[in-house]
Design a protein around this motif. Structure first.
Motif, PDB file in Angstrom:
ATOM      1  N   GLU A  38       4.040   1.124  -8.679  1.00  0.00           N
ATOM      2  CA  GLU A  38       3.506  -0.086  -8.091  1.00  0.00           C
ATOM      3  C   GLU A  38       2.551   0.077  -6.886  1.00  0.00           C
ATOM      4  OE1 GLU A  38       6.324  -3.287  -8.268  1.00  0.00           O
ATOM      5  OE2 GLU A  38       6.698  -3.034  -6.356  1.00  0.00           O
ATOM      6  N   LYS A  39       2.832   1.277  -6.188  1.00  0.00           N
ATOM      7  CA  LYS A  39       1.879   1.343  -5.066  1.00  0.00           C
ATOM      8  C   LYS A  39       0.579   1.905  -5.516  1.00  0.00           C
ATOM      9  CE  LYS A  39       1.194   4.690  -1.093  1.00  0.00           C
ATOM     10  NZ  LYS A  39       1.635   5.845  -0.254  1.00  0.00           N
ATOM     11  N   ASP A  40       0.260   2.587  -6.524  1.00  0.00           N
ATOM     12  CA  ASP A  40      -1.208   2.746  -7.056  1.00  0.00           C
ATOM     13  C   ASP A  40      -1.538   1.687  -7.821  1.00  0.00           C
ATOM     14  OD1 ASP A  40      -2.899   5.406  -7.734  1.00  0.00           O
ATOM     15  OD2 ASP A  40      -2.968   3.866  -9.599  1.00  0.00           O
ATOM     16  N   GLU A  84      -2.961  -0.559  -5.060  1.00  0.00           N
ATOM     17  CA  GLU A  84      -4.382   0.042  -4.613  1.00  0.00           C
ATOM     18  C   GLU A  84      -5.648  -0.241  -5.459  1.00  0.00           C
ATOM     19  OE1 GLU A  84      -5.144   1.178  -1.690  1.00  0.00           O
ATOM     20  OE2 GLU A  84      -2.999   1.145  -0.943  1.00  0.00           O
ATOM     21  N   GLN A  85      -5.282  -0.214  -6.864  1.00  0.00           N
ATOM     22  CA  GLN A  85      -6.321  -0.385  -8.037  1.00  0.00           C
ATOM     23  C   GLN A  85      -6.432  -1.918  -7.966  1.00  0.00           C
ATOM     24  OE1 GLN A  85      -7.860   1.707  -9.498  1.00  0.00           O
ATOM     25  NE2 GLN A  85      -6.668   3.641  -8.613  1.00  0.00           N
ATOM     26  N   ALA A  86      -5.450  -2.681  -7.774  1.00  0.00           N
ATOM     27  CA  ALA A  86      -6.115  -4.348  -7.738  1.00  0.00           C
ATOM     28  C   ALA A  86      -6.739  -4.602  -6.592  1.00  0.00           C
ATOM     29  CB  ALA A  86      -4.630  -4.953  -7.769  1.00  0.00           C
ATOM     30  N   ILE A  87      -6.583  -4.020  -5.415  1.00  0.00           N
ATOM     31  CA  ILE A  87      -7.500  -4.212  -4.187  1.00  0.00           C
ATOM     32  C   ILE A  87      -9.015  -3.870  -4.552  1.00  0.00           C
ATOM     33  CG2 ILE A  87      -8.184  -4.002  -1.991  1.00  0.00           C
ATOM     34  CD1 ILE A  87      -5.540  -5.625  -2.268  1.00  0.00           C
ATOM     35  N   GLU A 126       2.725  13.431 -14.889  1.00  0.00           N
ATOM     36  CA  GLU A 126       1.524  14.246 -14.633  1.00  0.00           C
ATOM     37  C   GLU A 126       0.627  13.545 -13.538  1.00  0.00           C
ATOM     38  OE1 GLU A 126      -2.412  15.140 -17.247  1.00  0.00           O
ATOM     39  OE2 GLU A 126      -0.473  15.152 -18.204  1.00  0.00           O
ATOM     40  N   ASP A 127       0.683  12.318 -13.572  1.00  0.00           N
ATOM     41  CA  ASP A 127      -0.366  11.236 -12.777  1.00  0.00           C
ATOM     42  C   ASP A 127       0.113  10.862 -11.431  1.00  0.00           C
ATOM     43  OD1 ASP A 127      -2.263  11.479 -14.598  1.00  0.00           O
ATOM     44  OD2 ASP A 127      -1.725   9.570 -15.261  1.00  0.00           O
ATOM     45  N   VAL A 179      -1.363  -0.798 -17.526  1.00  0.00           N
ATOM     46  CA  VAL A 179      -1.107  -1.975 -16.754  1.00  0.00           C
ATOM     47  C   VAL A 179      -2.650  -2.604 -16.677  1.00  0.00           C
ATOM     48  CG1 VAL A 179      -0.678  -3.076 -14.526  1.00  0.00           C
ATOM     49  CG2 VAL A 179       0.395  -0.955 -15.153  1.00  0.00           C
ATOM     50  N   TYR A 180      -2.616  -3.942 -17.426  1.00  0.00           N
ATOM     51  CA  TYR A 180      -3.993  -4.622 -17.176  1.00  0.00           C
ATOM     52  C   TYR A 180      -3.972  -5.302 -16.057  1.00  0.00           C
ATOM     53  CZ  TYR A 180      -7.179  -8.467 -18.248  1.00  0.00           C
ATOM     54  OH  TYR A 180      -8.307  -9.198 -18.236  1.00  0.00           O
ATOM     55  N   ILE A 181      -5.087  -4.998 -15.099  1.00  0.00           N
ATOM     56  CA  ILE A 181      -5.274  -5.790 -13.899  1.00  0.00           C
ATOM     57  C   ILE A 181      -6.523  -6.718 -13.784  1.00  0.00           C
ATOM     58  CG2 ILE A 181      -5.507  -5.132 -11.326  1.00  0.00           C
ATOM     59  CD1 ILE A 181      -4.701  -2.507 -12.007  1.00  0.00           C
ATOM     60  N   GLU A 182      -6.144  -7.824 -13.674  1.00  0.00           N
ATOM     61  CA  GLU A 182      -7.263  -9.293 -13.819  1.00  0.00           C
ATOM     62  C   GLU A 182      -7.363  -9.803 -12.241  1.00  0.00           C
ATOM     63  OE1 GLU A 182      -8.565 -12.964 -16.287  1.00  0.00           O
ATOM     64  OE2 GLU A 182      -6.604 -12.288 -16.497  1.00  0.00           O
TER      65      GLU A 182
END
Length: 255
Positions: free
Chosen positions: A56-58, A61-64, A81-82, A93-96
């Motif tokens: 969720e934290k990542d 950050e990606q959403a911002i 791994e990540d 996760v799709y981020i729009e």
């Protein structure tokens, strides 16, 4: 999940830039399940969840980053791994990014106003229609719109304008159009247009200059006669020209 979609529209109407994050697939052990949804605001406030923890934290950050870029993305995670998450599954996760919902204020609920409403409903505007005539809103054509039936000038005083406000002036009287224009053009807006013949427009331009309401350069930014110029005759055709102009301004706006 109707609630989260309703919340996205509320936030967009308030002028908030947001991203909608949706878990579109999972495999193995994961903290979030397919269909989980989360809204992320520019200040990293969240509504909903995609599972919590490092994932969720990542995603936040990606959403911002995606809100700033304006381009949707699908993020794929191998959790161990990540992100060093012991559950060890995988998630997509799709981020729009969702644009701010523009306000459309239509002054005049006559034939042209109704036609503009009909088309604008399909174009993601938050529509408010103003008209002082009693009973003018007594039909289904204005369903889903904010309808304000009161004196135009009183309504303007009580209404909030901002840089995402689009203003269309199509009242049944020349005097109303001119006086409404004088009051709204000095308020924050993204666009303001007024219906009228070229003669009417020239008279109003002279009056605006004479009364020193706005500068000559600001007058030239007003879309009058309103709409994309073509041989429009019927109210529906005139509405098409207005809608075309609104789309052009909205889609080229940097806001």
């Amino acid at each position: 999940m109707q609630t989260i979609y309703k919340k996205t529209e509320e936030l967009r109407s308030e002028g908030k830039k947001i991203a909608l994050c949706v878990v579109v697939s999972t495999s193995g052990s994961t903290p979030g399940k397919t269909g989980a949804k989360m809204i992320v605001l520019e200040d990293k406030t969240i509504i909903g969840t995609v599972g919590g923890g490092s994932i969720e934290k990542d995603v936040i950050e990606q959403a911002i980053h995606i809100i700033k870029s304006g381009k949707p993305e699908i993020k794929r995670y191998k959790l161990e791994e990540d992100l060093k998450m012991k559950c060890g599954g995988t998630m997509e996760v799709y981020i729009e990014p969702l644009n701010i919902l523009k306000k459309l204020y239509i002054f005049g609920a006559g034939h042209i106003g109704k036609a503009v409403v009909r088309f604008a409903k399909e174009l993601d505007f938050n529509i408010t229609v103003f008209d002082s005539r009693e009973g003018i809103f007594n039909n289904n054509e204005f369903e889903g719109c904010n309808c304000i039936c009161k004196d135009y000038f009183k309504a303007i005083k009580e209404t909030e304008f901002d840089k995402n406000t689009f203003i269309v002036i199509v009242t049944p009287k020349h005097e109303y159009d001119e006086e409404i224009l004088k009051r709204v053009v000095v308020k924050p807006h993204a666009y303001v247009g007024m219906i009228g013949s070229r003669r009417k427009v020239e008279i109003i331009k002279k009056n605006l200059l004479k009364e020193k309401i706005i500068s000559k350069s600001e007058i030239e930014k007003i879309d009058m006669p309103i709409g994309i110029p073509f041989a429009a005759e019927t109210p529906q055709e005139i509405a098409v020209s207005i809608i075309a102009k609104l789309i052009d301004v909205r889609n080229t706006s940097k806001v």
